[in-house]
Design an enzyme around this catalytic site. Structure first.
Site, PDB file in Angstrom:
ATOM      1  N   SER A   1      41.849 -18.516  43.350  1.00 18.76           N
ATOM      2  CA  SER A   1      43.047 -19.253  42.952  1.00 18.76           C
ATOM      3  C   SER A   1      43.148 -20.607  43.653  1.00 18.76           C
ATOM      4  O   SER A   1      42.204 -21.381  43.596  1.00 18.76           O
ATOM      5  CB  SER A   1      44.263 -18.365  43.228  1.00 18.76           C
TER       6      SER A   1
ATOM      7  N   HIS B   1      45.053 -11.946  37.244  1.00 17.46           N
ATOM      8  CA  HIS B   1      44.705 -12.950  38.236  1.00 17.46           C
ATOM      9  C   HIS B   1      44.555 -12.272  39.606  1.00 17.46           C
ATOM     10  O   HIS B   1      45.549 -11.878  40.223  1.00 17.46           O
ATOM     11  CB  HIS B   1      45.865 -13.953  38.255  1.00 17.46           C
TER      12      HIS B   1
HETATM   13  C1  GCU Z   1      50.090 -20.740  41.187  1.00 16.05           C
HETATM   14  C2  GCU Z   1      49.486 -22.076  40.805  1.00 16.05           C
HETATM   15  C3  GCU Z   1      47.994 -21.971  40.562  1.00 16.05           C
HETATM   16  C4  GCU Z   1      47.324 -21.318  41.749  1.00 16.05           C
HETATM   17  C5  GCU Z   1      47.997 -20.014  42.070  1.00 16.05           C
HETATM   18  C6  GCU Z   1      47.518 -19.337  43.351  1.00 16.05           C
HETATM   19  O1  GCU Z   1      50.042 -19.878  40.114  1.00 16.05           O
HETATM   20  O2  GCU Z   1      50.173 -22.523  39.654  1.00 16.05           O
HETATM   21  O3  GCU Z   1      47.432 -23.254  40.371  1.00 16.05           O
HETATM   22  O4  GCU Z   1      45.962 -21.153  41.504  1.00 16.05           O
HETATM   23  O5  GCU Z   1      49.391 -20.230  42.282  1.00 16.05           O
HETATM   24  O6  GCU Z   1      46.926 -19.954  44.195  1.00 16.05           O
HETATM   25  O7  GCU Z   1      47.821 -18.160  43.510  1.00 16.05           O
END
Ligand code: GCU
Length: 441
Positions: free
Chosen positions: A273, A419
């Site tokens: 992420s 995710h």
């Molecule tokens: C949020 C953000 C993402 C990121 C994510 C994370 O969802 O919008 O860009 O990758 O956090 O790091 O968990």
């Protein structure tokens, strides 16, 4: 008696108030971000070609690519992640050592690495596992973690981070401090024993040790003490938090170069992420990382920004104003104006092995855009004499879920699920590392 003029002004005022009452929520509504997930609504865009110079000339040789590469690094610094200071000297000190970790399979150490030689230099704590059965220095995975080293494994002897942490709704945090209740909560993301069994070392660092993840005008973490070196760099181009975290990973690698248990020429940098965005920038800006893994990195990571599907530049800069340099805001709802796009970030990693992974339920990160980006980096890999994504020609379509493409130098998979950094992801990364990080005699 009210004069006609007063009556007129009164009605005008009444109309204005009325329109404000009714229109204001509509305006606010219009400003509220609504993500697009419809391919047919993607705005027209034209991608820059990594193999065409800013002056429009084709790049056809590895020598020309080297020049082009340094121009691209510069563009990513100035427009996306920000310029970082030059590497600072580091020093380190051993905090703890357990020679009998994981039932004797691993040596577990904690090492503080200081950003600078002075007594009060800022530091980060490395949690290091090395396989006991390994003869000689082993290859390693290095990655930042989200909640503190103590969260990656329930082992009660891992120290609890003292750095600022994002408050959670459970009892793993208390007033921005981590608590013992967080021990092991992120263990599913860090299969330490499997990594050790496969013969690799694991090095992880809490990202908040390097730079706390909130917007404070780039003052806290290493931004403060090291930032003065950037006095000559215009404010808009100075490093954001992703660049600071990547800088921390490079200093961790400086340390690993001195650690005899680890072969620093065989280190894979991994991140999930926002930390996947970070591993990509670390790998792009520091060619010593021998392999780079981006897990669900999405916008500002592996996904093409110009597709503007799911999370967009405008949205990410609004929610996380401290992640990128201030210049990046210029491309909010204006992606085509950015001189680079994210496939060129992936190309900067060539010819080193690169693995990009997405998840089916992670549309916010635009899996298709992540896959396209990986394929668009392929020509650079081929120019440098590697097999890129493998095979003679590129796949026309995204692979089906759980059908990894991992025969070439660029790996990709779309995992079924949400995710996350899951066991399935690690299995692919370990296979990929077996292929690319084995010791060359
Ligand atoms: C949020 C953000 C993402 C990121 C994510 C994370 O969802 O919008 O860009 O990758 O956090 O790091 O968990």
């Amino acid at each position: 008696m009210i004069s006609p003029l007063a009556r007129k002004s009164f009605s005008l005022l009444f109309l204005l108030t009325l329109s404000f009452v009714f229109l204001a929520p509509t305006i606010a509504e219009a400003q509220k971000f609504v993500a697009n997930y419809d391919e047919s609504k993607i705005p027209d865009y034209q991608l820059p070609d990594p193999l065409v110079t800013q002056a429009g000339e084709a790049v056809t040789t590895p020598e020309q690519w080297r020049e082009r590469r340094s121009v691209l690094v510069d563009l990513f610094e100035k427009h996306v992640y920000g310029v970082s200071p030059k590497p600072c000297p580091i020093r380190h000190s051993l905090v703890s050592c357990d020679e009998n970790a994981l039932g004797g399979k691993a040596v577990r150490r904690e090492v503080d690495v200081f950003f600078g030689e002075s007594d009060d230099a800022h530091s980060m704590r490395l949690l290091i596992y090395t396989p006991t059965k390994s003869t000689g220095a082993s290859a390693a995975f290095v990655g930042l973690n989200f909640q503190g080293n103590h969260t990656i494994d329930p082992d009660p002897s891992i120290s609890i981070t003292e750095s600022w942490v994002r408050d959670r709704r459970d009892d793993s945090t208390d007033g921005h401090r981590a608590t013992a209740a967080g021990r092991g909560v992120a263990a599913s993301r860090w299969p330490v024993e499997t990594i050790i069994d496969r013969g690799y070392s694991l090095v992880t660092i809490y990202y908040g040790d390097i730079d706390p993840d909130f917007d404070d005008g780039f003052q806290n973490g290493i931004h403060g003490p090291l930032g003065s070196q950037l006095d000559d760099v215009p404010q808009v181009h100075r490093w954001g938090s992703i660049a600071a975290w990547a800088y921390g990973l490079s200093r961790a690698l400086d340390y690993l170069e001195t650690d005899s248990a680890i072969d620093a020429t065989r280190v894979a940098v991994i991140g999930h992420s926002r930390l996947g965005k970070t591993s990509l920038w670390a790998g792009a800006s520091d060619p010593r990382f021998a392999m780079v893994i981006s897990n669900d990195s999405g916008c500002g990571g592996a996904a093409l920004s110009r597709r503007a599907i799911g999370e967009t530049i405008g949205r990410i800069n609004t929610s996380f104003p401290h992640w990128f340099c201030d210049q990046y805001v210029k491309y909010n709802e204006n992606e085509n104006a950015c001189p680079v796009d994210q496939h060129e970030l992936l190309a900067l990693i060539a010819p080193r092995p690169l693995y990009v992974a997405s998840a089916t339920e992670d549309q916010w990160a635009d899996p298709k855009g992540e896959f396209m980006s990986a394929t668009l980096a392929d020509p650079v890999y081929r120019l440098l004499g590697t097999d890129g994504m493998g095979g003679k020609s590129l796949p026309d379509e995204m692979p089906a879920a759980d059908q990894p493409i991992k025969s070439g130098r660029i790996g990709y998979h779309l995992r079924t699920g949400k995710h996350d950094l899951a066991k399935y992801d690690w299995e692919q990364y370990l296979d990929f590392a077996d292929k690319h990080l084995t010791k060359k005699e």
